[in-house]
Enzyme design. Structure first.
Site, short mmCIF file in Angstrom:
data_model
loop_
_atom_site.label_atom_id
_atom_site.label_comp_id
_atom_site.label_asym_id
_atom_site.label_seq_id
_atom_site.Cartn_x
_atom_site.Cartn_y
_atom_site.Cartn_z
N LYS A 135 22.67 40.55 56.94
CA LYS A 135 22.54 41.52 55.85
C LYS A 135 23.34 41.10 54.63
O LYS A 135 22.87 41.15 53.49
CB LYS A 135 23.02 42.90 56.32
CG LYS A 135 23.04 43.96 55.21
CD LYS A 135 23.61 45.28 55.70
CE LYS A 135 25.13 45.31 55.66
NZ LYS A 135 25.65 45.57 54.29
N ASN A 136 24.58 40.66 54.86
CA ASN A 136 25.46 40.33 53.74
C ASN A 136 25.08 39.03 53.04
O ASN A 136 25.63 38.71 51.99
CB ASN A 136 26.91 40.26 54.22
CG ASN A 136 27.46 41.63 54.58
OD1 ASN A 136 26.93 42.65 54.14
ND2 ASN A 136 28.50 41.67 55.38
N ARG A 166 26.77 49.56 47.82
CA ARG A 166 27.66 48.84 46.91
C ARG A 166 27.07 47.51 46.45
O ARG A 166 27.33 47.07 45.32
CB ARG A 166 29.00 48.57 47.60
CG ARG A 166 29.87 49.79 47.79
CD ARG A 166 31.30 49.36 48.09
NE ARG A 166 31.80 48.46 47.06
CZ ARG A 166 32.32 48.86 45.90
NH1 ARG A 166 32.41 50.15 45.62
NH2 ARG A 166 32.75 47.98 45.02
N CYS A 195 29.85 52.65 51.46
CA CYS A 195 30.76 53.17 52.48
C CYS A 195 32.08 53.62 51.87
O CYS A 195 32.59 53.01 50.94
CB CYS A 195 31.05 52.10 53.53
SG CYS A 195 29.64 51.74 54.58
N ARG A 247 37.47 49.50 46.37
CA ARG A 247 36.74 48.25 46.16
C ARG A 247 36.23 48.14 44.71
O ARG A 247 35.03 48.13 44.46
CB ARG A 247 35.58 48.14 47.15
CG ARG A 247 36.04 48.11 48.58
CD ARG A 247 34.99 47.54 49.51
NE ARG A 247 33.95 48.50 49.82
CZ ARG A 247 32.94 48.25 50.64
NH1 ARG A 247 32.83 47.08 51.21
NH2 ARG A 247 32.03 49.16 50.89
N PRO A 248 37.14 48.05 43.73
CA PRO A 248 36.73 48.05 42.33
C PRO A 248 35.93 46.80 41.96
O PRO A 248 35.99 45.77 42.64
CB PRO A 248 38.06 48.09 41.58
CG PRO A 248 39.05 47.48 42.52
CD PRO A 248 38.59 47.90 43.89
N VAL A 249 35.19 46.91 40.86
CA VAL A 249 34.36 45.79 40.40
C VAL A 249 35.01 45.09 39.21
O VAL A 249 34.34 44.38 38.47
CB VAL A 249 32.94 46.27 40.02
CG1 VAL A 249 32.24 46.85 41.24
CG2 VAL A 249 32.99 47.29 38.89
N ASP A 250 36.32 45.27 39.02
CA ASP A 250 36.96 44.71 37.84
C ASP A 250 36.86 43.19 37.77
O ASP A 250 36.72 42.61 36.69
CB ASP A 250 38.43 45.15 37.75
CG ASP A 250 39.24 44.76 38.97
OD1 ASP A 250 38.70 44.83 40.09
OD2 ASP A 250 40.42 44.41 38.81
N LEU A 251 36.89 42.49 38.92
CA LEU A 251 36.79 41.03 38.88
C LEU A 251 35.41 40.58 38.45
O LEU A 251 35.27 39.56 37.77
CB LEU A 251 37.15 40.44 40.25
CG LEU A 251 38.59 40.64 40.72
CD1 LEU A 251 38.83 39.91 42.03
CD2 LEU A 251 39.58 40.16 39.66
N ASP A 258 35.03 43.18 58.61
CA ASP A 258 33.84 43.85 59.15
C ASP A 258 33.79 43.85 60.68
O ASP A 258 32.89 44.43 61.27
CB ASP A 258 32.56 43.22 58.60
CG ASP A 258 32.23 43.72 57.20
OD1 ASP A 258 32.90 44.65 56.73
OD2 ASP A 258 31.29 43.18 56.59
N ILE A 302 42.45 43.88 54.01
CA ILE A 302 41.42 43.74 52.99
C ILE A 302 41.15 45.06 52.27
O ILE A 302 41.19 45.15 51.04
CB ILE A 302 40.11 43.20 53.60
CG1 ILE A 302 40.37 41.92 54.40
CG2 ILE A 302 39.07 42.97 52.52
CD1 ILE A 302 40.90 40.77 53.59
N ARG A 330 22.05 51.11 58.20
CA ARG A 330 22.21 50.26 57.02
C ARG A 330 22.43 48.81 57.40
O ARG A 330 22.07 47.90 56.63
CB ARG A 330 23.41 50.74 56.18
CG ARG A 330 23.19 52.05 55.44
CD ARG A 330 24.38 52.35 54.53
NE ARG A 330 24.72 51.18 53.75
CZ ARG A 330 25.96 50.67 53.65
NH1 ARG A 330 26.97 51.22 54.30
NH2 ARG A 330 26.19 49.60 52.92
#
Length: 420
Positions: free
Chosen positions: A22-23, A94, A118, A123-127, A307, A329, A399
């Site tokens: 999936k990933n 996400r 989830c 889990r920010p998207v700043d990067l 995970d 993590i 999912r």
């Protein structure tokens, strides 16, 4: 809302086919935005998240068609007709943010809702955004949306990740493939799913060096072309079913599973008393004698994957002795612990660590899934428990795990889905 009922205490025996990862599939599907030709993906898992990404690509004008009747191969392509990824779709998953880089690189702009998914931390998207800014994109946040624009195109840059981020590595890797000049990603993620994306982009005509390392060098090209790419087997599904064999005292052959993607998991399972042997096109897993408590800390690849943390906690619940499981993590990723405690587990959480003291047996109980991997940890506990376990909110499970009840049922588990 569907539930899963398990009557535990049965050792598993048989074979389970491991599906596509999936990933890996989700960023590969997003890569279809980078070309006006068709990208054909094979070994595609049939999961709720794949359906969500299909819906999102359709929103952008990209058709996702079945290339084979069983839906295991998808043909992706079309003209980009919209650069907006709306909240109603993005909130479900996400990984939707992975369309950001390809849209800006190909169409020069994107308006993408901040992601959901989830509830296992912020889990920010700043990067993702900082990397695109260094590549020349103008970024602003407004009303819960990211607005990114690069009307003159993206340009190469050197971006040093302050910490490893799989999603940001994927987004910037895809964006850099069409940027002008050279991009260098330093401290990039090294997960097998990243390498799979590199292989697919290379087949599409991208120029990428550093495959499998933490330093990726991308020389942008003017356009990419279509390709056919087979998705790697899912290492998290593999590890999850390996834990199922171990926690029930059974033996499973996991067809298509790859040992080279699971070094840390196989090592830790070995320390816990679980044998994993590569043979017959997969892995055979069985518990040798008793389970032993083993300390483990989650880390970026090639370390022990976050995970797999919830599944390993479930396994340690019935081990001899104690284990300390540390999550480095994500914050807030021990939400499965109270549910396991309801089943008789002895677990104490102290900050980022869970102390697990093994018990002779768990007891069946009604429990509630809180996120994708926590769902599977409750399935594992139910397989080992005495009596009946009913797991609520299994839409989380759907999912990321395909046909769980069919796969486990075929190996001797007493498991069924209850549809309300």
């Amino acid at each position: 809302m569907d539930r899963i009922r398990i009557r535990g205490g049965r050792p598993l025996s048989g074979e389970i086919a491991i599906g596509g990862a999936k990933n890996a599939a989700l960023p590969l599907m997003a890569a279809g935005l980078l070309t006006d030709e068709r990208l054909v993906l094979t070994n595609v898992p049939q999961l709720a998240d794949i359906a969500t990404m299909t819906q999102l690509l359709a929103q952008h004008g990209i058709a996702v068609d079945r290339a084979t009747p069983d839906g295991r191969s998808l043909s992706i392509g079309g003209a980009i007709t919209s650069t907006e990824a709306p909240y109603d779709i993005v909130r479900k998953m996400r990984a939707s943010v992975l369309v950001l880089g390809p849209l800006v690189a190909r169409a020069g702009e994107a308006r993408v809702s901040l992601p959901g998914g989830c509830a296992i931390g912020t889990r920010p998207v700043d990067l993702h955004l900082k990397g695109l800014e260094q590549m020349g994109a103008e970024i602003r946040l407004d009303g819960g949306y990211v607005h990114a624009a690069a009307p003159r195109g993206l340009h190469g840059a050197t971006f040093v990740f302050p910490f490893v981020s799989v999603g940001a590595t994927e987004n910037l890797l895809m964006a850099a493939s069409l940027a002008e000049g050279r991009t260098v990603l330093v401290n990039a993620a090294r997960e097998p799913e990243i390498t799979d994306l590199v292989d697919c982009l290379t087949a599409m005509g991208a120029r990428i060096e550093g495959r499998g390392t933490d330093r990726l060098t991308i020389d942008g090209v003017r356009s990419l072309h279509g390709a056919t790419h087979a998705i790697i087997p899912d290492r998290i599904e593999t590890g999850s079913y390996a834990c199922a064999a171990a926690i029930t005292g059974g033996s499973l052959h996991l067809r298509h599973a790859r040992a080279d993607h699971l070094g840390a998991v196989i090592r830790i399972l070995g320390e816990a008393g679980v044998e994993v042997i590569a043979q017959d096109g997969g892995l055979t897993v069985r518990r040798l004698n008793g389970l032993h408590g083993v300390d483990v800390m989650t880390e970026p690849y090639p370390g022990f994957p976050t995970d797999m943390q919830a599944q390993f906690v479930a396994l340690m619940c019935v081990s001899d002795g104690a284990a300390m499981v540390t999550e480095s993590i994500f914050e807030n990723r021990f939400m499965h612990v109270p549910e396991l405690v309801r089943m008789g587990a002895r677990i104490n959480v102290h900050g980022a660590s869970a102390i697990v003291r093994g018990v002779p047996a768990l007891s069946g109980a009604p429990v509630m899934a809180t996120d994708l991997r926590a769902s599977l940890s409750l399935v594992l506990a139910g397989l080992a428990a005495r009596g009946e376990t009913v797991i609520n909110r299994v839409y989380h499970l759907d999912r990321g795990y395909e046909s769980v009840e069919q796969k486990l049922g075929a190996c001797g588990a007493d498991i069924e889905r209850l549809r309300d």
